[in-house]
Design a protein around this motif. Sequence first.
Motif, PDB file in Angstrom:
ATOM      1  N   SER A 156      36.008 -24.863  77.095  1.00 15.24           N
ATOM      2  CA  SER A 156      36.380 -25.134  75.644  1.00 15.24           C
ATOM      3  C   SER A 156      37.910 -24.916  75.447  1.00 15.24           C
ATOM      4  O   SER A 156      38.307 -23.820  75.171  1.00 15.24           O
ATOM      5  N   HIS A 157      38.524 -26.138  75.381  1.00  8.56           N
ATOM      6  CA  HIS A 157      39.828 -26.016  74.988  1.00  8.56           C
ATOM      7  C   HIS A 157      39.899 -25.904  73.543  1.00  8.56           C
ATOM      8  O   HIS A 157      41.157 -25.273  73.151  1.00  8.56           O
ATOM      9  N   TRP A 158      39.225 -26.336  72.672  1.00  3.49           N
ATOM     10  CA  TRP A 158      38.997 -25.735  71.170  1.00  3.49           C
ATOM     11  C   TRP A 158      39.431 -24.461  70.975  1.00  3.49           C
ATOM     12  O   TRP A 158      39.948 -24.150  70.142  1.00  3.49           O
ATOM     13  N   GLY A 159      38.477 -23.598  71.545  1.00  6.01           N
ATOM     14  CA  GLY A 159      38.401 -22.182  71.232  1.00  6.01           C
ATOM     15  C   GLY A 159      39.207 -21.401  72.454  1.00  6.01           C
ATOM     16  O   GLY A 159      39.329 -20.346  72.408  1.00  6.01           O
ATOM     17  N   GLY A 160      39.954 -22.142  73.356  1.00  6.37           N
ATOM     18  CA  GLY A 160      40.712 -21.622  74.356  1.00  6.37           C
ATOM     19  C   GLY A 160      39.704 -20.563  75.294  1.00  6.37           C
ATOM     20  O   GLY A 160      40.221 -19.340  75.467  1.00  6.37           O
ATOM     21  N   ASN A 161      38.505 -20.765  75.443  1.00  5.77           N
ATOM     22  CA  ASN A 161      37.520 -20.087  76.020  1.00  5.77           C
ATOM     23  C   ASN A 161      36.696 -20.666  77.226  1.00  5.77           C
ATOM     24  O   ASN A 161      36.585 -21.860  76.946  1.00  5.77           O
ATOM     25  N   ASN A 179      32.450 -14.050  78.348  1.00  6.69           N
ATOM     26  CA  ASN A 179      33.271 -15.007  78.151  1.00  6.69           C
ATOM     27  C   ASN A 179      34.561 -14.479  78.617  1.00  6.69           C
ATOM     28  O   ASN A 179      35.108 -13.324  78.993  1.00  6.69           O
ATOM     29  N   ASP A 232      39.242 -15.765  78.346  1.00  9.33           N
ATOM     30  CA  ASP A 232      40.167 -16.416  77.886  1.00  9.33           C
ATOM     31  C   ASP A 232      40.713 -17.340  78.903  1.00  9.33           C
ATOM     32  O   ASP A 232      40.764 -17.103  80.192  1.00  9.33           O
ATOM     33  N   LYS A 292      36.628 -34.369  67.448  1.00  9.42           N
ATOM     34  CA  LYS A 292      35.794 -33.453  66.592  1.00  9.42           C
ATOM     35  C   LYS A 292      36.079 -33.358  65.080  1.00  9.42           C
ATOM     36  O   LYS A 292      35.208 -33.200  64.241  1.00  9.42           O
TER      37      LYS A 292
END
Length: 506
Positions: free
Chosen positions: A272-277, A373, A375, A479
Amino acid sequence: MQVIRGPARILPQFFRSATAHPPPGLRKCVPSREPCFLSSVLTTVNAKLILPPSFAPAPVFRNINLLRSIDLTKPYSKEVISVIVENVSKEGQTEYYMPFAADEVTKVSFFEAGDKKAPFGEFKVDEVEFDPQSPTQYYRILLTEPLAPGNQITLQVAIGKTTVVEPIPAEIEQVEKQFLQWTGTQYVASAYVTDKQKTKLKLPNNEAPEFTKLTAKSDGTSDPTKVGSAFTYGPYEDVKPSSGAGKTVKIRYEYTHPVIVMEKLTRDIEVSHWGGNIAFEEKYVMTNAAAKLKNQFSRVKWAAASYYGPPTSAIKALTYNLKVGSIGPYFTDEIGNVSTSRFRSNMRESHLEIKPRYPVFGGWNYTFTLGWNHDLREFVRAKPNGEDFVLRVPLLEGPKEPVVYGDVEIRVILPEGATDVKYSSPIPIIGEEHFLHKTFMDTIGRTAFKLRFSNVVDEQHHKELIVTYHLPKTAGFRKPFVIFTALSTVFVFSWIVSKIDVRIGK
């Protein structure tokens, strides 16, 4: 380390099958509105090499001295063969063949080869297919440079084999010692004459009540010789290829650990690039292939034995050494959350210890799920243009205990809008699937692919799966635009409805 490039497979459209005649090497897919895949499979063992049914290796080499070391400290065997090879032909040679019995080939988990001065995996390796009915199959080792006539090279080969040990007896009491039996051969099967060879077996301890005794050596010493927990068969001189593998050798030894087999592992990696996760989730179907219980399980005996902490063949706990910085681990099974877990994380380690709801004895099964999870910056690197990314993740992150994996499925879910996807695997892929994964507030769905592997051992934990993909900067606005459009539509619709006059009369 040099690896092998497998055949490139190109999918111009996401749901189309691979082209019938893929071009050699790598080339970029043509970007389209749907994800585009280019699979470059980098493996230690390439696809099978097809040869005529009349194939037989030419006697162009001679094994001057060969030493086979077999490690039996795990529930699978790891053979390291070091052999001095001499070219006895009149021309330079690059192809060295190693024969296997047909039933042994299916047990091979990994096969790596290299020069003594270089790491394993330097030489390209192919599995040969020439006659399915032949009792002997071959692996071909391709030297990086031709070996000149009369010259020598020290070749080192590492072979991992599964299902080569079995519990003897097959059933034991709850507090009884467990013994495993390894079955092998006296000689290292070779397609060439071997001047001198011997085999060393390393056991987990000194307890070996039964082992095959061969004819005494010419100097009167016994065969094998035993020093501590190691057995040595040989040396044997002037072993001809026609001698085959010699006599069958069996060793029964004490093994005070469970025989952990993950019948199936499903590993999900969601980026997920949105949450940096980056989220990891692993689903296991685990069984203990150790000796089965002779009688019913006794909780009283188990509690008493746990107080003294003697070795046992039951699975009491599993330990995972996750990458430093892992957060939010969870442990569930078919019932729900399992509270018997412990997670320790600091600047130097991320240590997760889990305990099943019950001790898993021989023949028992346990199904569970792990997740955590991390980073995203630790795994993904962006290229200078800011739209091309490289993802590097461990192929496996299983427990540190010795483990054999039956079927492995690795599913990688990339951000929505990712195209021009390429991936490389350090081990052979037996199946692959490309699809779209749809989740909350997605439009076309996230780019995803699934890879299947078989007969894998924990030796592969340190190897990496590499994925490259193109993600335009405009994809980050997809999104927010969807959310804005949805809310605006609801607002406009509500405004229109509020303006409708539903009164009867004036």
